[in-house]
Design a protein around this motif. Sequence first.
Motif, PDB file in Angstrom:
ATOM      1  N   LEU A  25       0.828  -1.199   0.000  1.00 59.01           N
ATOM      2  CA  LEU A  25       0.000   0.000   0.000  1.00 59.01           C
ATOM      3  C   LEU A  25       0.868   1.258   0.000  1.00 59.01           C
ATOM      4  CD1 LEU A  25      -2.959   0.944   0.099  1.00 59.01           C
ATOM      5  CD2 LEU A  25      -2.782   0.916   2.600  1.00 59.01           C
ATOM      6  N   ALA A  26       1.913   1.254   0.807  1.00 60.32           N
ATOM      7  CA  ALA A  26       2.810   2.410   0.885  1.00 60.32           C
ATOM      8  C   ALA A  26       3.497   2.674  -0.454  1.00 60.32           C
ATOM      9  CB  ALA A  26       3.857   2.185   1.974  1.00 60.32           C
ATOM     10  N   LYS A  27       3.816   1.625  -1.190  1.00 56.97           N
ATOM     11  CA  LYS A  27       4.454   1.812  -2.501  1.00 56.97           C
ATOM     12  C   LYS A  27       3.522   2.556  -3.447  1.00 56.97           C
ATOM     13  CE  LYS A  27       7.748  -2.019  -2.554  1.00 56.97           C
ATOM     14  NZ  LYS A  27       7.739  -2.309  -1.123  1.00 56.97           N
ATOM     15  N   PHE A  28       2.238   2.245  -3.409  1.00 60.17           N
ATOM     16  CA  PHE A  28       1.283   2.928  -4.281  1.00 60.17           C
ATOM     17  C   PHE A  28       0.968   4.325  -3.760  1.00 60.17           C
ATOM     18  CE2 PHE A  28       0.313  -1.450  -5.698  1.00 60.17           C
ATOM     19  CZ  PHE A  28       0.478  -1.258  -7.053  1.00 60.17           C
ATOM     20  N   GLN A  29       0.823   4.479  -2.452  1.00 64.14           N
ATOM     21  CA  GLN A  29       0.501   5.784  -1.885  1.00 64.14           C
ATOM     22  C   GLN A  29       1.648   6.772  -2.026  1.00 64.14           C
ATOM     23  OE1 GLN A  29      -0.683   4.744   2.122  1.00 64.14           O
ATOM     24  NE2 GLN A  29      -2.853   4.850   1.575  1.00 64.14           N
ATOM     25  N   GLY A  30       2.881   6.262  -1.955  1.00 67.35           N
ATOM     26  CA  GLY A  30       4.045   7.131  -2.066  1.00 67.35           C
ATOM     27  C   GLY A  30       4.429   7.434  -3.500  1.00 67.35           C
ATOM     28  N   THR A  35       9.108   4.322  -6.602  1.00 69.14           N
ATOM     29  CA  THR A  35       9.608   2.980  -6.311  1.00 69.14           C
ATOM     30  C   THR A  35      10.230   2.376  -7.568  1.00 69.14           C
ATOM     31  OG1 THR A  35       7.881   2.719  -4.626  1.00 69.14           O
ATOM     32  CG2 THR A  35       8.989   0.714  -5.382  1.00 69.14           C
ATOM     33  N   ALA A  36       9.584   2.589  -8.709  1.00 66.06           N
ATOM     34  CA  ALA A  36      10.123   2.073  -9.973  1.00 66.06           C
ATOM     35  C   ALA A  36      11.494   2.696 -10.250  1.00 66.06           C
ATOM     36  CB  ALA A  36       9.154   2.357 -11.122  1.00 66.06           C
ATOM     37  N   GLY A  37      11.646   3.978  -9.976  1.00 66.64           N
ATOM     38  CA  GLY A  37      12.935   4.645 -10.147  1.00 66.64           C
ATOM     39  C   GLY A  37      13.994   4.071  -9.213  1.00 66.64           C
ATOM     40  N   PHE A  38      13.603   3.779  -7.980  1.00 67.82           N
ATOM     41  CA  PHE A  38      14.531   3.173  -7.020  1.00 67.82           C
ATOM     42  C   PHE A  38      14.966   1.791  -7.498  1.00 67.82           C
ATOM     43  CE2 PHE A  38      15.149   0.538  -3.150  1.00 67.82           C
ATOM     44  CZ  PHE A  38      16.348   1.105  -2.738  1.00 67.82           C
ATOM     45  N   PHE A  39      14.000   0.996  -7.971  1.00 66.13           N
ATOM     46  CA  PHE A  39      14.326  -0.336  -8.492  1.00 66.13           C
ATOM     47  C   PHE A  39      15.306  -0.228  -9.653  1.00 66.13           C
ATOM     48  CE2 PHE A  39      11.173  -3.737  -7.027  1.00 66.13           C
ATOM     49  CZ  PHE A  39      10.993  -3.143  -5.786  1.00 66.13           C
ATOM     50  N   GLU A  40      15.067   0.759 -10.524  1.00 66.36           N
ATOM     51  CA  GLU A  40      15.950   0.948 -11.679  1.00 66.36           C
ATOM     52  C   GLU A  40      17.368   1.313 -11.218  1.00 66.36           C
ATOM     53  OE1 GLU A  40      15.578   2.843 -16.107  1.00 66.36           O
ATOM     54  OE2 GLU A  40      14.691   3.982 -14.459  1.00 66.36           O
ATOM     55  N   SER A  41      17.462   2.113 -10.148  1.00 65.05           N
ATOM     56  CA  SER A  41      18.789   2.492  -9.632  1.00 65.05           C
ATOM     57  C   SER A  41      19.532   1.287  -9.057  1.00 65.05           C
ATOM     58  CB  SER A  41      18.658   3.581  -8.560  1.00 65.05           C
ATOM     59  OG  SER A  41      18.199   3.037  -7.331  1.00 65.05           O
ATOM     60  N   LEU A  42      18.792   0.237  -8.708  1.00 63.41           N
ATOM     61  CA  LEU A  42      19.395  -0.998  -8.199  1.00 63.41           C
ATOM     62  C   LEU A  42      19.764  -1.969  -9.323  1.00 63.41           C
ATOM     63  CD1 LEU A  42      16.976  -1.735  -5.215  1.00 63.41           C
ATOM     64  CD2 LEU A  42      19.291  -0.775  -5.084  1.00 63.41           C
ATOM     65  N   GLY A  43      19.421  -1.581 -10.559  1.00 60.42           N
ATOM     66  CA  GLY A  43      19.704  -2.441 -11.699  1.00 60.42           C
ATOM     67  C   GLY A  43      18.570  -3.392 -12.028  1.00 60.42           C
ATOM     68  N   THR A  48       9.348  -4.166 -12.367  1.00 50.92           N
ATOM     69  CA  THR A  48       9.353  -5.083 -11.219  1.00 50.92           C
ATOM     70  C   THR A  48       8.813  -4.409  -9.960  1.00 50.92           C
ATOM     71  OG1 THR A  48      11.682  -4.623 -10.749  1.00 50.92           O
ATOM     72  CG2 THR A  48      11.202  -6.576 -12.090  1.00 50.92           C
ATOM     73  N   ALA A  49       8.879  -3.087  -9.899  1.00 53.56           N
ATOM     74  CA  ALA A  49       8.294  -2.375  -8.759  1.00 53.56           C
ATOM     75  C   ALA A  49       6.788  -2.601  -8.707  1.00 53.56           C
ATOM     76  CB  ALA A  49       8.597  -0.880  -8.859  1.00 53.56           C
ATOM     77  N   ILE A  79      10.946 -12.154  -2.585  1.00 57.44           N
ATOM     78  CA  ILE A  79      11.023 -10.685  -2.556  1.00 57.44           C
ATOM     79  C   ILE A  79      11.996 -10.228  -1.469  1.00 57.44           C
ATOM     80  CG2 ILE A  79       9.732  -8.587  -1.956  1.00 57.44           C
ATOM     81  CD1 ILE A  79       7.307  -9.885  -3.417  1.00 57.44           C
ATOM     82  N   LEU A  80      11.863 -10.819  -0.290  1.00 59.38           N
ATOM     83  CA  LEU A  80      12.729 -10.440   0.823  1.00 59.38           C
ATOM     84  C   LEU A  80      14.187 -10.799   0.566  1.00 59.38           C
ATOM     85  CD1 LEU A  80      10.383 -11.496   3.723  1.00 59.38           C
ATOM     86  CD2 LEU A  80      11.287  -9.192   3.373  1.00 59.38           C
ATOM     87  N   ALA A  81      14.420 -11.955  -0.026  1.00 61.26           N
ATOM     88  CA  ALA A  81      15.795 -12.373  -0.311  1.00 61.26           C
ATOM     89  C   ALA A  81      16.457 -11.414  -1.294  1.00 61.26           C
ATOM     90  CB  ALA A  81      15.806 -13.806  -0.846  1.00 61.26           C
TER      91      ALA A  81
END
Length: 135
Positions: A25-30, A35-43, A48-49, A79-81
């Motif tokens: 929920l926080a990913k959608f509300q924020g 989040t997609a940009g953060f995922f992209e910065s991780l490669g 996938t976000a 996801i956690l791993a």
Amino acid sequence: MERSNEIGRFILRVFLGITFFVHGLAKFQGGIENTAGFFESLGLPPFTAYVVAIIELVGGLAMVLGLGTRVVAILFAVILAVATVKVKLAAGFLGNGQMAGYELDLALIVIAIYLSLAKTSLFALDHVLFRSKEA
């Protein structure tokens, strides 16, 4: 003894479900784009976000209800791993002052693995919908 095991599984399942539901929920509300940009910065591919957020949101609700518990638990563990390896591992077990460590992630992985291996709980929709004819 069996009843206390049922209650324990119920508590773990509901806790894990609520935790993931709130994170999704926080990913959608924020702003899922952030989040997609953060995922992209991780490669990771940005889409996938969306996949992770939907699994967390829908899977969290399903986990609380006890629907598809084993499959959802495995998805949560994966996801956690990935999050632990990609983000938290460098911070160490307890964190580094800038970021939290991976101790909570590890605890949630253990809970998810336990739920993926445990038998269906009486307090779950899985038990009601898919109980064997022998029961």
